[in-house]
Scaffold this motif. Sequence first.
Motif, short mmCIF file in Angstrom:
data_model
loop_
_atom_site.label_atom_id
_atom_site.label_comp_id
_atom_site.label_asym_id
_atom_site.label_seq_id
_atom_site.Cartn_x
_atom_site.Cartn_y
_atom_site.Cartn_z
N ILE A 1 70.69 0.94 -7.80
CA ILE A 1 71.71 -0.11 -7.78
C ILE A 1 71.11 -1.46 -8.19
N GLY A 2 69.96 -1.40 -8.86
CA GLY A 2 69.29 -2.62 -9.26
C GLY A 2 68.57 -3.27 -8.09
N TYR B 1 78.21 1.55 6.36
CA TYR B 1 77.24 0.74 5.64
C TYR B 1 77.63 0.56 4.18
N ARG B 2 77.35 -0.65 3.65
CA ARG B 2 77.46 -0.94 2.23
C ARG B 2 76.16 -1.61 1.78
N LEU C 1 76.03 1.21 -2.93
CA LEU C 1 76.01 2.51 -2.28
C LEU C 1 76.66 2.41 -0.91
N GLU C 2 77.50 3.40 -0.59
CA GLU C 2 78.01 3.54 0.76
C GLU C 2 77.14 4.54 1.51
N PHE C 3 77.02 4.33 2.80
CA PHE C 3 76.24 5.27 3.62
C PHE C 3 77.02 5.56 4.90
N VAL D 1 78.45 7.34 -1.63
CA VAL D 1 79.28 7.03 -2.78
C VAL D 1 78.59 5.93 -3.56
N HIS D 2 78.37 6.19 -4.86
CA HIS D 2 77.67 5.25 -5.74
C HIS D 2 78.69 4.55 -6.63
N TRP D 3 78.72 3.21 -6.56
CA TRP D 3 79.63 2.40 -7.37
C TRP D 3 78.84 1.70 -8.46
N SER D 4 79.36 1.76 -9.71
CA SER D 4 78.62 1.14 -10.81
C SER D 4 79.57 0.76 -11.95
#
Length: 362
Positions: free
Chosen positions: A140-141, A255-256, A264-266, A270-273
């Motif tokens: 996620i950088g 978590y975010r 990322l959600e935990f 779930v990976h958002w990009s």
Amino acid sequence: MTNISIGLIGAGLIGRKHLKKIAEHPDYSLAAIADVNRDAVAAQHPGERVYADYREMLDEIHPNAVIIASPNQLHAEAGIECARRGIHILIEKPVTDTIAAASRLIVETRLSGVKTLVGHHRRHHDQVQRLRALLAEGSIGSLVGVSAIWATYKPNDYFEAGPWRTQPGGGPILINLIHEVDFLRFAAGEIKAVNAVSSNRQRGFPVEDTAAALVEFENGAIGTMIASDSAVTPWSVEQGTGESVEFPFSGESPYRFMGSHGSLEFPTLVHWSQDETARSWNKPVMSQRLFTTTIDPYAAQLDHFRDVIRGDVPTIQSVEDGARTLIATLAITEAAATGTRIDLRERYELLSDGSAKTFALA
């Protein structure tokens, strides 16, 4: 060493969970149990050797290892007695009740050379290991910020079962938020400073029922954490992972993790990009659910402790590292009481030097 002889000090709620996991594990044999309520524990565990005095158990049985699940204020004393006898220890969280006690325990474990592991069991989740790897590899950088929630509603009988739970030290900061602090230290990086506020408005006990913390990481990221035992929500790691039958599964992410190239959600991972060539708030953000397995973290913790004892791997959390989590957690209570930002770096350094100097609330 083909089979590890292990004792248990403290057969309360978490101690009983450890006993169940030991009984299911092929590489351990239960040597004995020590608990001040000897007769009651012996009746619950017929056929097992049960001692009222854990020192007597250590001297007569001398197991290879011990799990310390006694009340927090007794952790250091029991750990020191084990270290002086050359017995490896898995010590439940918090590692001790004060920083001064943690310093004494660190000195004794260093002198004896025994292997140590602190029982912050979340570190052993597969989802946690995957998240840590994803953050380390820059999926996620650069990490910008973290948002964390632990909120659930504890029933009245929870407080009736232990009057200490209504007093300072028995609230969600030291009992629950300490898990979030340790998880963030492990996954996102060392915490260098904290600020906080707390409230007892919902229950009116002398201890807080809700707290919020602002944390600063050494890597430059910042984070927020909120913990409450007086709010009905699906947002806790216990509910999100289904790690314990006491907490109905929600599958939600409390978590975010937010980065310069995605989020990322935990624990759902779930990976958002966005398209790397067009990062912009005017562009859509796409999601992908990443795969990971689900395991019993308490069984995995015993696996890891076995490997640490045998010298196959370094410990995932020494007593010194567990004390750093305690320092950061106690500092949240201190910050909420004083309204000040607390820099933790000098406290970490003093701990590493083996100093027994105490701090506020220590």
